[in-house]
Scaffold this motif. Structure first.
Motif, PDB file in Angstrom:
ATOM      1  N   TRP A 150      43.138  41.469  36.542  1.00 55.47           N
ATOM      2  CA  TRP A 150      42.548  39.889  36.532  1.00 55.47           C
ATOM      3  C   TRP A 150      43.815  39.030  36.949  1.00 55.47           C
ATOM      4  O   TRP A 150      43.447  38.093  37.904  1.00 55.47           O
ATOM      5  CB  TRP A 150      41.905  39.601  35.329  1.00 55.47           C
ATOM      6  CG  TRP A 150      41.738  38.317  35.277  1.00 55.47           C
ATOM      7  CD1 TRP A 150      42.397  37.211  34.284  1.00 55.47           C
ATOM      8  CD2 TRP A 150      40.617  37.784  35.641  1.00 55.47           C
ATOM      9  NE1 TRP A 150      41.277  36.122  34.389  1.00 55.47           N
ATOM     10  CE2 TRP A 150      40.480  36.471  35.335  1.00 55.47           C
ATOM     11  CE3 TRP A 150      39.590  38.344  36.479  1.00 55.47           C
ATOM     12  CZ2 TRP A 150      39.241  35.585  35.621  1.00 55.47           C
ATOM     13  CZ3 TRP A 150      38.606  37.145  36.890  1.00 55.47           C
ATOM     14  CH2 TRP A 150      38.536  36.159  36.406  1.00 55.47           C
ATOM     15  N   GLU A 151      44.992  39.522  36.698  1.00 48.26           N
ATOM     16  CA  GLU A 151      46.008  38.554  36.988  1.00 48.26           C
ATOM     17  C   GLU A 151      46.159  38.666  38.596  1.00 48.26           C
ATOM     18  O   GLU A 151      46.674  37.556  39.337  1.00 48.26           O
ATOM     19  CB  GLU A 151      47.516  39.146  36.407  1.00 48.26           C
ATOM     20  CG  GLU A 151      47.287  38.698  34.829  1.00 48.26           C
ATOM     21  CD  GLU A 151      47.149  37.224  34.570  1.00 48.26           C
ATOM     22  OE1 GLU A 151      47.679  36.197  35.360  1.00 48.26           O
ATOM     23  OE2 GLU A 151      46.284  36.804  33.631  1.00 48.26           O
ATOM     24  N   GLU A 152      45.895  39.831  39.140  1.00 48.18           N
ATOM     25  CA  GLU A 152      46.149  39.891  40.574  1.00 48.18           C
ATOM     26  C   GLU A 152      45.111  39.264  41.290  1.00 48.18           C
ATOM     27  O   GLU A 152      45.550  38.444  42.402  1.00 48.18           O
ATOM     28  CB  GLU A 152      45.866  41.806  41.027  1.00 48.18           C
ATOM     29  CG  GLU A 152      46.122  41.591  42.548  1.00 48.18           C
ATOM     30  CD  GLU A 152      45.975  43.194  43.098  1.00 48.18           C
ATOM     31  OE1 GLU A 152      46.450  43.306  43.964  1.00 48.18           O
ATOM     32  OE2 GLU A 152      45.418  43.988  42.177  1.00 48.18           O
ATOM     33  N   GLU A 164      45.168  27.097  39.287  1.00 43.88           N
ATOM     34  CA  GLU A 164      44.718  28.326  38.439  1.00 43.88           C
ATOM     35  C   GLU A 164      43.252  27.938  37.812  1.00 43.88           C
ATOM     36  O   GLU A 164      43.264  26.846  37.028  1.00 43.88           O
ATOM     37  CB  GLU A 164      45.630  28.513  37.514  1.00 43.88           C
ATOM     38  CG  GLU A 164      45.203  30.152  36.781  1.00 43.88           C
ATOM     39  CD  GLU A 164      44.243  30.172  35.746  1.00 43.88           C
ATOM     40  OE1 GLU A 164      43.571  31.214  35.494  1.00 43.88           O
ATOM     41  OE2 GLU A 164      44.026  29.084  35.216  1.00 43.88           O
TER      42      GLU A 164
END
Length: 281
Positions: A150-152, A164
């Motif tokens: 998810w962070e990628e 974001e």
């Protein structure tokens, strides 16, 4: 009672989506809840003697960015000042955080009005329509969006969107019948989604590091539409996005302009092949 601008109630978002459909914007079938839940405080109704006659959204993405959409006045009430009052409600909300950049997608005939409020044209967008009957094979580098860290994914998305937006994307990918792919070749190189609309299918977002990746995602997304109309909103400033719609013989429908105030945010427009949504950016 007169005219008042107030915050929209959850059940009223369907009214706004219905007005958008009547204007020919062709929203997704399940967009309403996703849109509203992104920022419930950012949706407004203009009400005349108890009757909703106008709407607008001023959705915030954190402290740094916001987007104006759903700016609609019922045709019989246009030209009477109700739209401007409704507009001011959204702009006041967006300006509650000093220094926030906000954008919109304005139809050509209204862009001069937005300029009066300080917006400046950053680039032109155009919607294209096409039909695809070929049984395109899914590229082996494509995986379900849920299989990407998810962070990628959020870091990749941030190249193409000014803030974001994890909350929005989670809801976007989970809409019924939405298909989303990520292109992974040692690292994330692109992703895209397609969802059912009032008419046919809407593609967006479609972000990629280069044309071959964008094309492979595009082909995999349209492969399951079985000849139904597909719609893609592209920034005309990206020549490879223009190439994509030309290669696949998509037809231009209408043009908008992406406008910002006080200035355009830095974005990787060369990798932007499909805008997520004209309503929320």
């Amino acid at each position: 009672m007169g005219f008042v601008v107030r915050q929209m109630q959850p059940e009223e978002i369907q009214l706004a989506v219905g007005w958008a459909a009547a204007e020919g914007w062709n929203p997704g079938q399940f967009d309403a809840t996703t849109f509203y839940n992104t920022d419930p405080a950012g949706f407004f109704i203009g009400e005349l003697d108890g009757e909703p006659i106008a709407c607008i959204s001023g959705v915030t993405y954190g402290q740094s960015y916001g987007f104006v959409g759903f700016y609609i006045v019922k045709p019989e009430f246009r030209g009477q000042g109700y739209g401007l009052q409704t507009w001011n409600g959204a702009i006041t909300y967006l300006k509650s955080q000093s220094g926030r950049i906000f954008g919109l997608d304005g139809v050509v005939e209204q862009q001069h009005n937005y300029e009066r409020s300080g917006f400046r044209l950053a680039h032109r967008n155009s919607r294209f329509q096409g039909q695809f009957f070929e049984n395109f094979a899914v590229d082996p580098h494509l995986v379900a969006i849920q299989d990407v860290a998810w962070e990628e994914l959020l870091a990749f998305d941030r190249q193409f969107f000014p803030a974001e937006r994890g909350k929005f994307l989670q809801a976007w990918f989970q809409q019924p019948q939405t298909l989303s792919y990520a292109y992974v070749d040692s690292a994330l190189k692109g992703y895209g989604a397609i969802r059912p609309a009032e008419t046919g299918w809407r593609i967006g977002p479609l972000f990629a590091v280069n044309y071959p990746v964008a094309e492979r995602i595009f082909r995999s997304l349209v492969a399951h539409t079985q000849g139904a109309a597909c719609f893609l909103d592209i920034p005309l400033v990206n020549p490879d996005a223009v190439k994509l719609v030309e290669v696949y013989q998509m037809t231009p429908m209408f043009e908008t302009g992406r406008m910002y105030t006080p200035q355009a945010p830095p974005l990787n427009l060369k990798g932007l092949y499909g805008i997520t949504s004209l309503e929320l950016g």
